[in-house]
Design a protein around this motif. Sequence first.
Motif, PDB file in Angstrom:
ATOM      1  N   ALA A 243       0.831  -1.209   0.000  1.00 37.07           N
ATOM      2  CA  ALA A 243       0.000   0.000   0.000  1.00 37.07           C
ATOM      3  C   ALA A 243       0.864   1.258   0.000  1.00 37.07           C
ATOM      4  CB  ALA A 243      -0.935  -0.009   1.208  1.00 37.07           C
ATOM      5  N   GLN A 244       1.950   1.237   0.765  1.00 39.81           N
ATOM      6  CA  GLN A 244       2.863   2.387   0.779  1.00 39.81           C
ATOM      7  C   GLN A 244       3.506   2.597  -0.587  1.00 39.81           C
ATOM      8  OE1 GLN A 244       5.333   1.070   4.035  1.00 39.81           O
ATOM      9  NE2 GLN A 244       4.182   2.267   5.565  1.00 39.81           N
ATOM     10  N   ALA A 245       3.850   1.494  -1.284  1.00 42.72           N
ATOM     11  CA  ALA A 245       4.408   1.602  -2.635  1.00 42.72           C
ATOM     12  C   ALA A 245       3.370   2.169  -3.607  1.00 42.72           C
ATOM     13  CB  ALA A 245       4.890   0.231  -3.107  1.00 42.72           C
ATOM     14  N   ASP A 246       2.110   1.749  -3.452  1.00 42.17           N
ATOM     15  CA  ASP A 246       1.040   2.295  -4.310  1.00 42.17           C
ATOM     16  C   ASP A 246       0.905   3.802  -4.112  1.00 42.17           C
ATOM     17  OD1 ASP A 246       0.500  -0.203  -5.322  1.00 42.17           O
ATOM     18  OD2 ASP A 246      -1.171  -0.607  -3.938  1.00 42.17           O
ATOM     19  N   LEU A 247       1.026   4.255  -2.876  1.00 40.17           N
ATOM     20  CA  LEU A 247       0.901   5.679  -2.602  1.00 40.17           C
ATOM     21  C   LEU A 247       2.035   6.465  -3.268  1.00 40.17           C
ATOM     22  CD1 LEU A 247      -0.637   7.902  -1.129  1.00 40.17           C
ATOM     23  CD2 LEU A 247       0.841   7.502   0.862  1.00 40.17           C
ATOM     24  N   VAL A 248       3.251   5.927  -3.220  1.00 45.54           N
ATOM     25  CA  VAL A 248       4.377   6.590  -3.888  1.00 45.54           C
ATOM     26  C   VAL A 248       4.151   6.645  -5.401  1.00 45.54           C
ATOM     27  CG1 VAL A 248       6.848   6.467  -4.366  1.00 45.54           C
ATOM     28  CG2 VAL A 248       6.001   5.957  -2.069  1.00 45.54           C
ATOM     29  N   GLY A 249       3.636   5.551  -5.982  1.00 42.91           N
ATOM     30  CA  GLY A 249       3.347   5.543  -7.414  1.00 42.91           C
ATOM     31  C   GLY A 249       2.320   6.589  -7.799  1.00 42.91           C
ATOM     32  N   LEU A 250       1.287   6.751  -6.974  1.00 42.22           N
ATOM     33  CA  LEU A 250       0.281   7.782  -7.232  1.00 42.22           C
ATOM     34  C   LEU A 250       0.878   9.181  -7.129  1.00 42.22           C
ATOM     35  CD1 LEU A 250      -2.773   6.261  -5.318  1.00 42.22           C
ATOM     36  CD2 LEU A 250      -2.525   6.493  -7.808  1.00 42.22           C
ATOM     37  N   GLU A 251       1.784   9.373  -6.181  1.00 43.86           N
ATOM     38  CA  GLU A 251       2.441  10.671  -6.041  1.00 43.86           C
ATOM     39  C   GLU A 251       3.290  10.991  -7.277  1.00 43.86           C
ATOM     40  OE1 GLU A 251       4.581  10.324  -2.424  1.00 43.86           O
ATOM     41  OE2 GLU A 251       2.837  10.719  -1.129  1.00 43.86           O
ATOM     42  N   LEU A 252       3.955   9.971  -7.818  1.00 42.92           N
ATOM     43  CA  LEU A 252       4.736  10.177  -9.042  1.00 42.92           C
ATOM     44  C   LEU A 252       3.829  10.564 -10.195  1.00 42.92           C
ATOM     45  CD1 LEU A 252       7.291  10.015 -10.771  1.00 42.92           C
ATOM     46  CD2 LEU A 252       6.879   7.546 -10.992  1.00 42.92           C
ATOM     47  N   ARG A 253       2.740   9.838 -10.364  1.00 43.74           N
ATOM     48  CA  ARG A 253       1.811  10.138 -11.451  1.00 43.74           C
ATOM     49  C   ARG A 253       1.216  11.535 -11.295  1.00 43.74           C
ATOM     50  NH1 ARG A 253       0.560  10.396 -16.456  1.00 43.74           N
ATOM     51  NH2 ARG A 253      -1.639  10.080 -16.970  1.00 43.74           N
ATOM     52  N   ARG A 254       0.884  11.911 -10.074  1.00 47.58           N
ATOM     53  CA  ARG A 254       0.325  13.245  -9.834  1.00 47.58           C
ATOM     54  C   ARG A 254       1.348  14.333 -10.145  1.00 47.58           C
ATOM     55  NH1 ARG A 254      -0.742  17.543  -6.459  1.00 47.58           N
ATOM     56  NH2 ARG A 254      -2.969  17.950  -6.058  1.00 47.58           N
TER      57      ARG A 254
END
Length: 493
Positions: A243-254
């Motif tokens: 879940a923490q990795a998913d959050l980082v991926g979303l931050e990159l996309r944003r």
Amino acid sequence: MSEMCRGRARCGRASAFLFALLLAGCKVGPDYRRPPPTAPTTAWKAGSPWKEGQPRDAEIKQNFWEVFDDAVLTELEQEATTNSPDLRAAFERVEQSRAVARISRADLFPGLSFDPNGNRTRYSASRTAQPGSLVLGYTGNEFTLPLDLSYEIDLWGRVRRSFRAAREQAQASAAAYQSLLLSLQADVAEAYFMIRSIDLDRHVVAETIELRKKNLSLVVSLHQGGADSAVDVAQAETELSAAQADLVGLELRRAQLENALAVLCGQSSSGFSLAETTRKYQPPPIPIGLPADLLERRPDVAEAERSMAAASEGIGIAKAAFFPSIQLTGAAGIESVALKDVFNWENRIWSIGPNISLPLFEGGRNRAGVQRAEAAYQEAVALYRSQILVAFHEVEDGLIGLRLLKEQFEAQMRAVDGAKKVAELSRVRYKEGLASYFEVVVADRTALENEILAYQLNGQRMVTTVQLIKALGGGWRTDYKLMRDNIAPLQKR
């Protein structure tokens, strides 16, 4: 009346008739007529009726983003319209095309120039004397103050058609500007709503991380008490890290979308930021019976139609090359060999007369020119009809997409509700020792995936709404508002 007087009268009448003919002129080649567009016969696939109309791209359009009622989006749209370098470049292209039209228009009028000159020249004896004479060479001055007149009598409409073609191209350029403006505004709105969709995803993932931290604490405490295995602890740690990795991926996309939005707004990416929000957007309702005449405002359709009109004028220009060209030239002024006599009336000079050029043999050049112009016109017709088909295709995609995405979103929200109930029951069962932690993991993961998918679908609905607005030329409202002063002049014909 004497024979001489009668002859002068006949000559005068003939001259007057010829002069009137030259002034009136005529035009060779076809006059432009817009071909019928390719269109549906009864209605949109989505059920709305349509009617055939005429291009109205010059109509003042609304600020379509106002239907979303978002102050941040409005500010971004205004910044993009003001600061975009691509839009500024398109504006300058419009100015260039308008200047070209004014240059072509100048050919409708006579040209008058004043070209004073003076020179001192040494003439040789062999140039000025008869053979065997004793005349020597000499040096002389010459001063001239001439007014030169030039005017092409547009007997076959070449000049008028050239001006009309340039004017149509200028209007096509203005429509291209409007098309770029609409695309820019739509791109800003699409990027904005994609960012807002990611904001909701990040919020869900952040809540999931907090929940999985609690799950990990529970599993660790149970393991320490001997009621659970080390495998469950490892599984809980894995789910938390995922879940923490998913959050980082979303931050990159944003961050990437935020940088793209900065470029659209004409700003540096390093100094641009967009605050996060958890607002849940809903697409605005689409009126029932959406008429096809809204496509009349599409600037790309108008650009294709104006380019087609300009190509039509090119046929007449090419056909005029088969006919004589009549140039009326004249000059008047003063010529003197002494500077002190340069304004002496006795030293006046003048000349006037037509120059006629009749093409006799061009080796097929003129015929090939007509063929090229006709082929260019047929190409423009095909491109215009293609643009009409693209317009209907994009509107159909938008209407059908919004209807089906709404149904899919509603079904997905039901799935979210069900998955959340299953996840909650699984945690209760696990605490009571009735289920393994694997059941909790599967239920929790399913709930997270369904909720993220639901928000992505809603974001896709917002983007599809923007695309439909763009496909309709800027929205479906009729109470259009005036745009800013630097935009409105480009919409005038």
